[in-house]
Motif scaffolding. Sequence first.
Motif, mmCIF file in Angstrom:
data_model
loop_
_atom_site.group_PDB
_atom_site.id
_atom_site.type_symbol
_atom_site.label_atom_id
_atom_site.label_comp_id
_atom_site.label_asym_id
_atom_site.label_seq_id
_atom_site.Cartn_x
_atom_site.Cartn_y
_atom_site.Cartn_z
ATOM 1 N N ARG A 782 -11.506 -29.176 -17.655
ATOM 2 C CA ARG A 782 -11.011 -27.818 -17.868
ATOM 3 C C ARG A 782 -9.614 -27.916 -18.460
ATOM 4 N N GLN A 783 -9.457 -27.374 -19.669
ATOM 5 C CA GLN A 783 -8.159 -27.428 -20.311
ATOM 6 C C GLN A 783 -7.233 -26.379 -19.700
ATOM 7 N N ASN A 784 -5.928 -26.614 -19.868
ATOM 8 C CA ASN A 784 -4.903 -25.731 -19.299
ATOM 9 C C ASN A 784 -5.163 -25.509 -17.814
ATOM 10 N N CYS A 785 -5.368 -26.616 -17.096
ATOM 11 C CA CYS A 785 -5.844 -26.522 -15.723
ATOM 12 C C CYS A 785 -4.834 -25.893 -14.785
ATOM 13 N N ARG A 786 -3.564 -25.847 -15.159
ATOM 14 C CA ARG A 786 -2.580 -25.227 -14.284
ATOM 15 C C ARG A 786 -2.333 -23.764 -14.613
ATOM 16 N N SER A 787 -2.910 -23.301 -15.686
ATOM 17 C CA SER A 787 -2.798 -21.874 -16.012
ATOM 18 C C SER A 787 -4.152 -21.174 -16.009
ATOM 19 N N GLU A 788 -5.239 -21.926 -16.032
ATOM 20 C CA GLU A 788 -6.585 -21.356 -16.001
ATOM 21 C C GLU A 788 -7.366 -22.010 -14.871
ATOM 22 N N PHE A 789 -8.089 -21.166 -14.101
ATOM 23 C CA PHE A 789 -8.824 -21.718 -12.976
ATOM 24 C C PHE A 789 -10.335 -21.522 -13.102
ATOM 25 N N ASN A 790 -10.801 -20.807 -14.118
ATOM 26 C CA ASN A 790 -12.240 -20.581 -14.237
ATOM 27 C C ASN A 790 -12.644 -20.680 -15.705
ATOM 28 N N ASP A 791 -13.755 -20.052 -16.068
ATOM 29 C CA ASP A 791 -14.272 -20.111 -17.438
ATOM 30 C C ASP A 791 -14.492 -21.554 -17.883
ATOM 31 N N ALA A 792 -15.000 -22.393 -16.985
ATOM 32 C CA ALA A 792 -15.195 -23.807 -17.315
ATOM 33 C C ALA A 792 -16.546 -24.281 -16.798
ATOM 34 N N ILE A 793 -17.583 -23.533 -17.108
ATOM 35 C CA ILE A 793 -18.934 -23.896 -16.682
ATOM 36 C C ILE A 793 -19.518 -24.881 -17.688
ATOM 37 N N VAL A 794 -20.147 -25.943 -17.182
ATOM 38 C CA VAL A 794 -20.865 -26.896 -18.031
ATOM 39 C C VAL A 794 -22.279 -27.038 -17.480
ATOM 40 N N ILE A 795 -23.191 -27.398 -18.354
ATOM 41 C CA ILE A 795 -24.607 -27.410 -18.007
ATOM 42 C C ILE A 795 -25.245 -28.645 -18.625
ATOM 43 N N SER A 796 -26.290 -29.134 -18.003
ATOM 44 C CA SER A 796 -26.950 -30.330 -18.518
ATOM 45 C C SER A 796 -27.644 -30.042 -19.844
ATOM 46 N N ASN A 797 -27.818 -31.095 -20.626
ATOM 47 C CA ASN A 797 -28.372 -30.922 -21.965
ATOM 48 C C ASN A 797 -29.887 -30.737 -21.960
ATOM 49 N N ARG A 798 -30.529 -30.955 -20.831
ATOM 50 C CA ARG A 798 -31.969 -30.750 -20.735
ATOM 51 C C ARG A 798 -32.322 -30.433 -19.299
ATOM 52 N N CYS A 799 -33.602 -30.045 -19.112
ATOM 53 C CA CYS A 799 -34.085 -29.765 -17.767
ATOM 54 C C CYS A 799 -34.135 -31.053 -16.942
ATOM 55 N N LEU A 800 -33.954 -30.888 -15.635
ATOM 56 C CA LEU A 800 -34.091 -32.024 -14.736
ATOM 57 C C LEU A 800 -35.571 -32.295 -14.489
ATOM 58 N N ARG A 801 -35.913 -33.560 -14.470
ATOM 59 C CA ARG A 801 -37.279 -33.936 -14.152
ATOM 60 C C ARG A 801 -37.462 -33.954 -12.634
ATOM 61 N N GLU A 802 -38.700 -33.947 -12.202
ATOM 62 C CA GLU A 802 -38.963 -33.975 -10.766
ATOM 63 C C GLU A 802 -38.414 -35.267 -10.165
ATOM 64 N N GLY A 803 -37.659 -35.113 -9.088
ATOM 65 C CA GLY A 803 -37.096 -36.268 -8.412
ATOM 66 C C GLY A 803 -35.958 -36.934 -9.147
ATOM 67 N N GLU A 804 -35.450 -36.316 -10.212
ATOM 68 C CA GLU A 804 -34.364 -36.918 -10.992
ATOM 69 C C GLU A 804 -33.025 -36.441 -10.443
ATOM 70 N N LEU A 805 -32.148 -37.391 -10.208
ATOM 71 C CA LEU A 805 -30.831 -37.088 -9.658
ATOM 72 C C LEU A 805 -29.839 -36.863 -10.782
ATOM 73 N N PHE A 806 -29.152 -35.726 -10.739
ATOM 74 C CA PHE A 806 -28.034 -35.466 -11.656
ATOM 75 C C PHE A 806 -26.770 -35.580 -10.823
ATOM 76 N N GLU A 807 -25.997 -36.631 -11.066
ATOM 77 C CA GLU A 807 -24.839 -36.912 -10.227
ATOM 78 C C GLU A 807 -23.584 -36.997 -11.076
ATOM 79 N N ILE A 808 -22.517 -36.414 -10.572
ATOM 80 C CA ILE A 808 -21.211 -36.472 -11.230
ATOM 81 C C ILE A 808 -20.188 -36.981 -10.231
#
Length: 1598
Positions: A782-808
């Motif tokens: 998130r840019q300007n992290c000390r002046s902005e606290f939201n508007d920073a949603i990110v999403i995966s580039n494809r659907c998750l498969r069954e039993g697939e772990l998406f970890e950050i």
Amino acid sequence: MAAELHPRSGKLIGLSNSNRTARRNQPIQEFNHGLVFSKEPLRDRDVFTVRIDKKVNSWSGSIEIGVTALDPASLDFPSSATGLKGGSWIVSGCSVLRDGRSVLEEYGRDLDQLAEGDRVGIQRSSQGELHLWVNGQDCGAAASGLPPKLWAVVDLYGKCTQVTVVSCEPPPPSAERERETIERDEEEEEEEEEEDEVVVRGGRDDGGIAALMNVAAINGMVNGDEVPELSCSNSRPDKFPNNLEPDAVLTEHQLFDVFNNAIVSFYRSGDEGGGDEGSDWDGGGEGGGGGDAGGDSSSRNDRGSSSGGGAANSDGGTGTTGGGRDRGDCNNSPAGNEGAAPGSGTGGLMTNDALLFHEKCGTLIKLSNNNKTAERRRPLDEFNNGVVMTNRPLRHNEMFEIRIDKLVDKWSGSIEIGVTTHNPNNLDYPATMTNLRSGTIMMSGCGILTNGKGTRREYCEFSLDELQEGDHIGLMRKASGALHFYINGIDQGVAAAQTPNVVYGVVDLYGMAVKVTIVHNHNHSDRLRRNNAIMRALSPDVGRPRPSLALTPDSEAPDRLLFHPNCGQKAAIICDGRTALRPHATDDFNHGVVLSSRPLRSNEVFQVRIDKMVDKWAGSIEIGVTTHNPAYLQLPSTMTNLRSGTWMMTGNGVMHNGTTILDEYGHNLDRLKAGDTVGVVRKEDGSLHFFVNGVAQGPAAWNVPPNVYAVVDLYGQAAQATIMDDMVDLPPLPEDGSDGPTAMSPGTPCSVTGAPTTTDLRFHQLHGTNAVITNGGRTALRQNCRSEFNDAIVISNRCLREGELFEIVIQKMVDRWSGSIEAGVTAIRPEELEFPNTMTDIDYDTWMLSGTAIMQDGNTMRNNYGCDLDSLTTGSRIGMMRTSNGDLHYYINGVDQGVACSGLPAEVYAVIDLYGQCVQVAITSSSGPLDNSLCTSNVTEKSFPIHSPVAGVAHRLHSKHGKNVVLLGEGCQAIRVGGYSHGIVFSAKELKADELFEVRIDEVDEQWCGSLHIGLTTLAPTELPSCPLSGLSPSLPQLRTKVTWLLCGSEVRRNGVLQRQNYGYSLDRLTVGNRVGVKRCNDDTMHIFVDGEDMGPAATAVPKNVYAVLDLYGRITAVSIVSSSLTEDSESIKAPSLTSDSCSEGEEDSSPVREVESETCPLVPTIMMFLENHGKNIQLSNQNLTAARVSSYNQGLLVTAQPLARQQLFQFQIDRLNPSWTSSLSLGVIGHSPDRLNFPSTACCLKRSAWLLQRDSVFHNSLKICENYGPNLDTCPEGTVLGLLVDTNSCLHLFVNGMDQGVAAQDIPSPCYPFIDLYGQCEQVTIVTNNVPAVGAESGETRFQGDMEKADMVDGIKESVCWTPPPEVNPNKTCEYQALCSRFKDLLTLPDGYFNEDAKYNLCYCESCHKLRGDEAYYKRGEPPRDYALPFGWCRFALRIKSHCEVSNALKKWHIAYHGTSVGALRRTLDHGQLLPGTSSIFLVSPVKTEGPNGYTEPEENCAPGREVPRVRLSPTMRYSGMESFAPKVQFQDPRSQRRHQAQVGFQVCVRPGSYKVGPQTLSHSEPLDPRFSNSEIEWITKEQGGMLLYGLLIRVE
């Protein structure tokens, strides 16, 4: 009075230049605390003037200036000037505030619109009045009754970051004469206001012509010609003196304003509207009277106009400006260009007759500013109910104009404006005005709606949805009944031919539009902006805005190539015409055509740099030329649609008038990346040539006519481009005899080649407005992290498969906000998602975890879930998985938190909301498939590029340097000994490709502002005169004798010209110990490194022959070199006997010194010893070859004193283990010198250039980058020899007992230093000084296995038993035995829900598999530790662990045992989730072939009849539990081979210590069943059903 600043100032201010220059530190991170004061109180008539030196675009608001009676010597400084009390007058924007309260809302020029180089001053007149001066012009009285003793105050607020005091003296007499003349003229005008309108109109026309004459006169003066004196008796152009004396000197701004207004007067007087309407657009006013009176908004309207000139609030309204204080900067606005028709007026208008918003308005509207401002409340929650109307009907030819003050980027749609016949007093306001079905005409988007239905789809090229804050929208009902709309003062034409006589103005604050203000009088900057827009539409060469900071003489300014303001519908021009962009590039792929502002000259290169790309579309930038004038061209959606006079390069072809004339030409433009450049030139012979990254592509067309305009089509992926107007380093064009495109195709700086990845999971290119995706889609921040606290949603580039772990993994957090990361899934496709402020605002198809709350569609479903995201810290890992049955599971640091919610659809995307404290995350290697650990390591290493300093033969600094610099240590250290500048130093030699030049900050002096500058230059130091170089530029940004690229703060500059803002880490934040480096890469890009981290490409098209250049400026006073010269290394270490075979073809990738080392190291290895600097619990002995931990379980970190050469194997032996502790040693390498290393308690706390091997995982800077690598180090027995080796490809290898375990990490710097952490069980190690054989024969291994203890698991319960490496070290290998066991399991028809979905926990213990993994036969587990044997010969299928057990960390302390059972008992046991005594008494002797679940029910010995105690028997070894008596064999036919086999089944279980009793075997075997366990202790008996946990199903097939 001295023109200096007071030494006391705001806490972020740094003073320099003898206290004449003030700079706000951390301008990107902070926007206030920038107050400065004059050193002494102001004298009457003195104008305290400052020049704006520097601005940034990160904030809103800008410089504020005023006076205060408070003495700065004793003042407690507020954060901003508006916080000053006790007699303070501040001009902020275009408002005047007294003690923080507004006293005048619209005054003078808008200070927020001033540019770099503009001057602003403040004055107390002898009459006690406050005057503002802008660029030498008095803006009139802003306040009166000021006390005599006042200090000037300047606030470096918002965008303004640096000012310099230029003077503090009375204004020149000419300026005061001009003001007196203006005041006298306006008094005369008031006396003559009753004259006939026709006479006034004539005076206006003459004034326009006279203005042009005056312009010509001024031009003559500028050129030094003799010019006769001009007199304008009839009328005076705005802000232009009546009489021009021969020696009169006008400032650039005065000349520019006069020119603008004269042109507007000339065009409008003759061309606008036609007939009488066009001639009285000034509303009967005299030549200089329209518009802006100096007082408040009501004082202008005290008097009417004899001509009936429209409403008083119209820009061209009354004939005079009324009874307020008159100022000389009054100007006419073209918005009111129609004036009033004769007889249309109604006489004088009182103050309460001004156009305001009606008090009755939409339910969410809040009115303020005397009902001139309307704002929609709750703009992030509601998008409508924002209708406001005027307080009275509009008059004929009366301009109703508003200014957009605030927008939000949440909704689609924006402001709508129009007229209605409905009286606001009687109207039941609708949610949106387009819902009204009668008497209403509205402009919405770019169309016209009448009574809610579209009547004109494309009324104008402007769309209201694309207007920005500060833009103006107006409307006017002409006397003829025609309705016109105005955008920033430009008439858009007739929107409706017939409009009722009585209509009210109406504004709908819909969607993005939040706040508007009625414009009564236009301050100067607004008028200037709008005048420029009009003149650019009338003529392409008139009214071009001047650069904000002139770098060339004024005579050359008109020749500068800029983009023409007339551009495509979806394009916008910013940065004074230098940059073009598609603001909504992810929504539309075309309508992005932009043209140059003037024709190209022969041999003039027009070149642009691609600033921004999007990945959504196909195709990219196109460039070419056209004969069409942009002022009159109706721009197409894409330039290749034009069928005349156009030549375009598109992809790798050339098109003429839409037809392809060359198929294969030059570099493919569709493959370019951000930072690449493209250019075009028409030569004198009429041939057309294109450039890509400065490389000529050859002739593309011939017979191209002269006077063609350059064209750029921001098509598809290309979203933003900037003109590169300094061409000094471009290669010459090929001669005319060139016969086609050059063979060489330039490379792109962002091309990436590497190993294939194990997972294609990435962050999608579509994301929230404040989010940034980097690192190939693996990192989000998130840019300007000390002046902005939201508007920073990110999403995966494809659907998750069954039993697939998406970890950050959380990589960065700030402590500024409350709340933190939110994670979940959504069924909304990224292309269909309109990203809200936070993901919990979505009310459909979304499941999120926020804190401890599970939320569905924005509503809380469940509180107190098993984890709290707000409590996570840096380094924590968060994972999401959708199971095959539609359940959502969260994983925290690898531990499954259980089912969060159920019933999820099949296709869901992972969503991460970088909210509040969470700033940066990266996708971990645990995401996606996990069956290829080596590839995972490669990919993740590329995701964390670290290039660390290299010791050895260091780089040197050149003897030529700035006059304040002294070189020490044979040119390895530079110190600035005086002042704050003249600190330029150069590298001693040119940098080779991919050679890093890096320095460390040694000293900082906080009395100065500014910081280190670093970059590359083509200036060879040898060309400079002898040192000291008094003639060398005082600072690096001023070094322009040769081409220089540099990073200054966070700005990239080329020859001092700004190329890029907000690039990476700001050098202003450097402190002692930080490292900064620069590298010229093979792709001709410049990269900056901060503490070993690559900030990415900073500049492109950098030539080969460049030197590193640094500027010890401001705070930075001393640096030392920490990198090495590849050339010096090769020259100093080269072995005379080196054969030619050692030479590498890729000399840039593998330096000569590394080749030498690779040949010589095996022959003469470096003797390694431990460094004296080590952890506090370490004691060295044996000539520093042996290290022992003498107390506790940590503080045992030690490192070698010598660096590890390439291809040298560093080995050590484990001497002593202490089974009292859990876990064991870890080892790795660090990429920096350990001499000053501050040793932490454990190696996992090393977070700078460190690669760590711990258990069976690899960590880089404390972040896990690879799992299941090699054997588990916690299981290594005494006598094990471990080794580390870095190969010639900079890859790190682990050796266990002489066996290479493969690549653990890549890009290891040279030199690097091995380190060992004697942690937990490991208490002593010794360096192996000779090539000893691998330790550990069969007997030896068995001897030490009993002393091993399993460590605490990092990844939680699911991995706590899976301590061995993965079943397939070679990913291509498949085990036939495991496949056979799996086919038998399928024949049992057991539900899949009982088994773990992740196949990595299924382990085969056949002879080949366990030897390939290097498994030991026995391990320890639990507290207290107890031995158990691995089930060799069996195959384990991991069971799903129940959630109530899984969350219990106590399971780590349980013991491991086995239980043999029959096939018939499997299902019932799995159904109950535990071993059942009624079906588990199969341990008693019974017929071998019996398979029934209840076939072994004989009561226990010593049990009374009818009182049988249910017991379950277990064993620590399958050699006992797997006996046929307990696990009966069954026959089955393999469905693949059709062969018949026998199979047995059993369970691997966890059992709670103390819940069982150890006893002898009950089968009366005399011989030992297991060499580790005596027959008297081989059977465990338990009665507690809750003391066991099923972990795995065991199958053995014969």
